[in-house]
Motif scaffolding. Structure first.
Motif, PDB file in Angstrom:
ATOM      1  N   TYR A 139       3.939  -2.507 -10.232  1.00  0.00           N
ATOM      2  CA  TYR A 139       3.645  -1.691 -11.400  1.00  0.00           C
ATOM      3  C   TYR A 139       4.754  -1.890 -12.448  1.00  0.00           C
ATOM      4  N   LEU A 186       0.879   2.701 -14.408  1.00  0.00           N
ATOM      5  CA  LEU A 186      -0.087   1.864 -13.715  1.00  0.00           C
ATOM      6  C   LEU A 186      -0.056   0.442 -14.259  1.00  0.00           C
ATOM      7  N   GLN A 218       0.822  -1.210   0.000  1.00  0.00           N
ATOM      8  CA  GLN A 218       0.000   0.000   0.000  1.00  0.00           C
ATOM      9  C   GLN A 218       0.856   1.260   0.000  1.00  0.00           C
ATOM     10  N   MET A 266       2.200   1.696  -3.520  1.00  0.00           N
ATOM     11  CA  MET A 266       1.149   2.164  -4.420  1.00  0.00           C
ATOM     12  C   MET A 266       0.820   3.622  -4.162  1.00  0.00           C
ATOM     13  N   ASN A 267       0.756   4.029  -2.883  1.00  0.00           N
ATOM     14  CA  ASN A 267       0.471   5.426  -2.560  1.00  0.00           C
ATOM     15  C   ASN A 267       1.509   6.360  -3.165  1.00  0.00           C
ATOM     16  N   ASP A 307       0.638   6.323  -6.933  1.00  0.00           N
ATOM     17  CA  ASP A 307      -0.730   6.727  -7.290  1.00  0.00           C
ATOM     18  C   ASP A 307      -0.983   8.212  -7.091  1.00  0.00           C
ATOM     19  N   GLN A 308      -0.203   8.858  -6.215  1.00  0.00           N
ATOM     20  CA  GLN A 308      -0.403  10.305  -6.031  1.00  0.00           C
ATOM     21  C   GLN A 308      -0.133  11.055  -7.337  1.00  0.00           C
ATOM     22  N   GLU A 367      -3.467  12.202 -12.580  1.00  0.00           N
ATOM     23  CA  GLU A 367      -3.829  11.629 -13.877  1.00  0.00           C
ATOM     24  C   GLU A 367      -2.679  11.705 -14.881  1.00  0.00           C
ATOM     25  N   LEU A 380       0.094   9.077 -10.644  1.00  0.00           N
ATOM     26  CA  LEU A 380      -0.526   8.358 -11.756  1.00  0.00           C
ATOM     27  C   LEU A 380      -2.044   8.398 -11.695  1.00  0.00           C
ATOM     28  N   LYS A 381      -2.609   8.449 -10.517  1.00  0.00           N
ATOM     29  CA  LYS A 381      -4.066   8.494 -10.376  1.00  0.00           C
ATOM     30  C   LYS A 381      -4.564   9.888 -10.005  1.00  0.00           C
ATOM     31  N   GLU A 382      -4.020  10.444  -8.926  1.00  0.00           N
ATOM     32  CA  GLU A 382      -4.538  11.732  -8.457  1.00  0.00           C
ATOM     33  C   GLU A 382      -4.238  12.863  -9.430  1.00  0.00           C
TER      34      GLU A 382
END
Length: 507
Positions: free
Chosen positions: A453, A475, A403, A406-407, A410-411, A417, A413-415
């Motif tokens: 990833y 991702l 986790q 990933m955090n 992801d901050q 974008e 790649l996801k947040e």
């Protein structure tokens, strides 16, 4: 034995005067074979000759461990199939080197360890079956950091008891990094066209970057792990290494698991042939001061991406929590004990060394012959684990570490974008040191390794005579995007250079 085998394989036929496979790339080799200008047998014999000249003779690269005694026979069969219009895939007839921790039916699978000397499993790892079904020729096995660099502290990357010390072909006094050292050196020095490495954390990314070639660590589960001598299934994965992005994508296409083929239904080589659809990337500038060549390299990448209409968001810090590294080590140690014990038993290892504890005892009995200049602390810690007692702590570390990793990704790649994170792979190679061991400057592989990833490293520039790699992280199942971006950057950076086998730094 190694020399006599190579010489014996080379005696029957010499290369055609019209065949010029020197430093050839996979796309050119495929085209030449299709046009009848090159045969698989000629290609295999060329690499056997290169190995004979440079692996133990000449520059003493120590990249290759064993030669497949059936390599020429397999090449002849592939040529016959091609003549009958029965090619298996785009990989048909191309030779591949495998890291020596990947099980093959005909060559020793040893992880470079004296305890497994001459051990032949009699069966292929799943990915080896796939490569052969795709028409690839298994040329031989590559040296590695012994036990995939999970034997003990104070090791020097690229050294194993059975393979000796692999060397960086750009500067022979310097490290090839590891643990997939021989795989990277073999393709960098043109001892092989294609190679397979394995990674737990950095074992593809570091040697590929430091030897100036391309390496791909795929999404967790993208390549079957069955048959590979393990460290930890939570992070272990095999991946391709090659001199060019297309070549690495071609090899990965043949290695993909059934699950990966569902997620990635189109050939990855297609991604190298068209501009990727990207809107934003994260550019990590936290390492600009670590080496004088890194800042300018990243400046050039930023300028190029902006010219392509891609938004670039620069990040000045890249700091993973200390807890992540602590959790990672707990997971690796626990799974190492559990899974290595299982592999040793499942793959027919002699009863005297078919457990971690027995390997520890064997090494102790053999002394310097087995342990040489560093110890076996990781093996000892694994052997002493009580798996039942440690299970709860392992489960917590597995969930928490994953986790945290990933955090960290992801901050962005996801947040934010972003389509990818771009960052220097590792610093330049350091001198080989069998007294103090490795002296890493920095590395950026851990977040993607623990999160599972995908990541790619490709040649980005040079620090003096030493290559620098640049990494792309995305991702899960974003390999097409990353490969497309890597191919785009490869054309712009033009950072790949043939090594010059310097015996000392010109500076």
């Amino acid at each position: 034995m190694f020399k006599s085998m190579v010489v014996g394989l080379l005696t029957a036929v010499s290369l055609s005067a019209t065949a010029t496979p020197s430093w050839i790339d996979a796309k050119s080799a495929i085209q030449a074979m299709q046009q009848g200008e090159l045969t698989s047998e000629q290609l295999v014999r060329y690499y056997l000759d290169r190995i004979e000249q440079h692996n133990q003779q000449g520059h003493n690269l120590a990249a290759v461990m064993d030669i497949n005694p059936q390599a020429i026979q397999q090449a002849q069969l592939r040529d016959q199939e091609r003549a009958s219009h029965n090619s298996h895939s785009a990989l048909h007839g191309l030779p591949v080197i495998l890291k020596a921790n990947i099980s093959t039916a005909t060559m020793p699978t040893t992880a470079g360890a004296l305890a497994l000397k001459n051990h032949i499993t009699g069966r292929n790892a799943a990915l080896v079956d796939q490569l052969e079904q795709a028409g690839a020729i298994i040329l031989g096995t590559a040296n590695l950091s012994e036990w995939a660099n999970f034997r003990g502290t104070g090791s020097a990357s690229g050294w194993s008891a059975l393979g000796g010390q692999a060397r960086n072909p750009h500067l022979l006094t310097h490290t090839p990094c590891g643990s997939s050292s021989g795989s990277a050196v073999a393709v960098a020095a043109d001892l092989a066209l294609l190679a397979v490495g394995t990674e737990t954390d950095g074992s593809i990314m570091c040697p590929a970057a430091i030897n100036g070639v391309v390496g791909i660590k795929p999404t967790r589960g993208a390549v079957a792990g069955e048959g590979i001598i393990p460290i930890a299934s939570a992070q272990d994965i095999a991946g391709p290494m090659a001199r060019h992005v297309f070549d690495a994508a071609l090899l990965l296409d043949a290695m993909l698991s059934d699950e990966a083929r569902k997620q990635l239904p189109v050939a990855l080589t297609k991604a190298t042939e068209q501009a990727p659809e990207l809107s934003k990337v994260i550019l990590v500038r936290a390492y600009d001061e670590q080496d004088e060549a890194i800042g300018p390299m990243m400046d050039g990448i930023a300028e190029f991406l902006l010219q392509q209409g891609i938004a670039v968001v620069s990040v000045d810090e890249w700091q993973l929590p200390a807890e992540l590294y602590q959790d990672e080590l707990k997971v690796l140690m626990y799974e190492y004990r559990r899974e290595l014990d299982q592999w040793l038993q499942d793959y027919g290892v002699d009863d005297s060394v078919n457990s971690v504890a027995k390997v520890v005892a064997f090494n102790q009995a053999k002394g310097e012959e087995a342990l040489a200049f560093f110890g076996q602390e990781y093996l000892e810690q694994a052997a002493n684990l009580d798996l039942e007692l440690e299970n709860e702590d392992y489960q917590r570390a597995l969930a928490n570490g994953r986790q945290l990793a990933m955090n960290a990704l992801d901050q962005y790649l996801k947040e934010l974008e972003a389509d990818a994170i771009i960052l220097p792979s590792y610093g330049p190679a350091w001198p080989i040191d069998h007294i103090n061991g490795d002296v890493f400057n920095f590395g950026t592989s851990t977040a993607a390794a623990v999160a599972g990833y995908p990541s790619i490293t490709l040649p980005g520039g040079f620090s003096g005579v030493l290559p620098l790699g640049v990494s792309l992280v995305g991702l899960p199942w974003s390999e097409p995007t990353l490969i497309g971006l890597a191919a785009l950057m490869e054309k712009e950076l033009k950072a790949y250079q043939q090594p010059t086998f310097l015996s000392q730094d010109k500076e």
